[in-house]
Scaffold this active site. Sequence first.
Site: not given
Length: 366
Positions: A209-212, A283
């Site tokens: 998971l990395h998306r803002p 994501d």
Amino acid sequence: MHNITIIAGARPNFMKIAPIIHAIQKAKAEGFDLDYRLVHTGQHYDKNMSGSFFEQLEIPEPHANLECSGGSQAEQTANIMISFEKELLAHPADIVLVVGDVTSTMACALVAQKLQTKVAHVEGGIRSDDWTMPEEINRLVTDSITNYFFTTSETANENLKKSGVNDEQIFFVGNTMIDTLLKQQPNFIQPQVWNDLNLFEGNYIVMTLHRPANVDEESQLKDMIDEIIANTQDLPLVFPVHPRTAKILERLHISHQRLHMVKPLSYLEFNYLVQRAKAVITDSGGITEEASVMRVPCLTLRDNTERPETITLGTNELVGTNPKNMKPYLDKLFAGNWKKGNDIPLWDGQTATRIITSLKELFSNN
């Protein structure tokens, strides 16, 4: 001599350009008058991109590093443009080849066109139709000033035609990221975490998971991870965590005996885990492509995707960003009802060869 300047701004860009460089070297060895200059804008500082990264993927070190990391979106775009303008004036090219959808892609395309240098976009035409994503703005701007498009799918071709691009500018070649994946598959490296956690094939899930939209909204992130933990039975969850995300998770006191937050892994280690996982929850767009080709079930925590072929033909499903959506998808996975996936046209490891063949034709005709 035909000169191509190749732009890379972030780690995934290098996976996409590695096979193109190998194809250029092969064409050159066969006597074609072709050379390249690899420019790293330095957009993403990544300590995993040491000498071993270039060695593992057999990528030559960049000829230039513009060192344009940090700053706001606008500052970074401006810094890349200023630095790349000097670079391109000092080392003129016949074509500037940009890949993907990072800020460097857009910034260097703009500079090239202002200096009347042709632009080719590898992965042109992909769209999420979500203007809240910086990547979508980068795609739209880049494609509006690109001369030649190397595309990954028929959907991308249609997107370009709808926006007024002529057929002769579009080259449907496939996916260079998959060239790298297929070439490197025999070289995947078992990470330390494999033995530390007693993992074995099919008995764990990989998470990224990395998306803002997923990690910055703290209650959303906590609810999503709680839902994943509640619906994954007794399987270990292996979560390579970006330092920024790690800080947020620490603040939220998120921990569970099955949730294993590990340091970011190298490309070869990470894909070793993906290939043997029961499923991937992510994501990331690139991981959906790799999981589909390796036939690993993939659950994407986004409300849209610019890679619809991973859903229509691959093993990917769009779960969305609402944590309550998780359960039915995980139930389907554990019931053994996940789709098996099909071959995706031209994702066969030969994309870079097709790109260089097309470029040779373009050079011969102009």
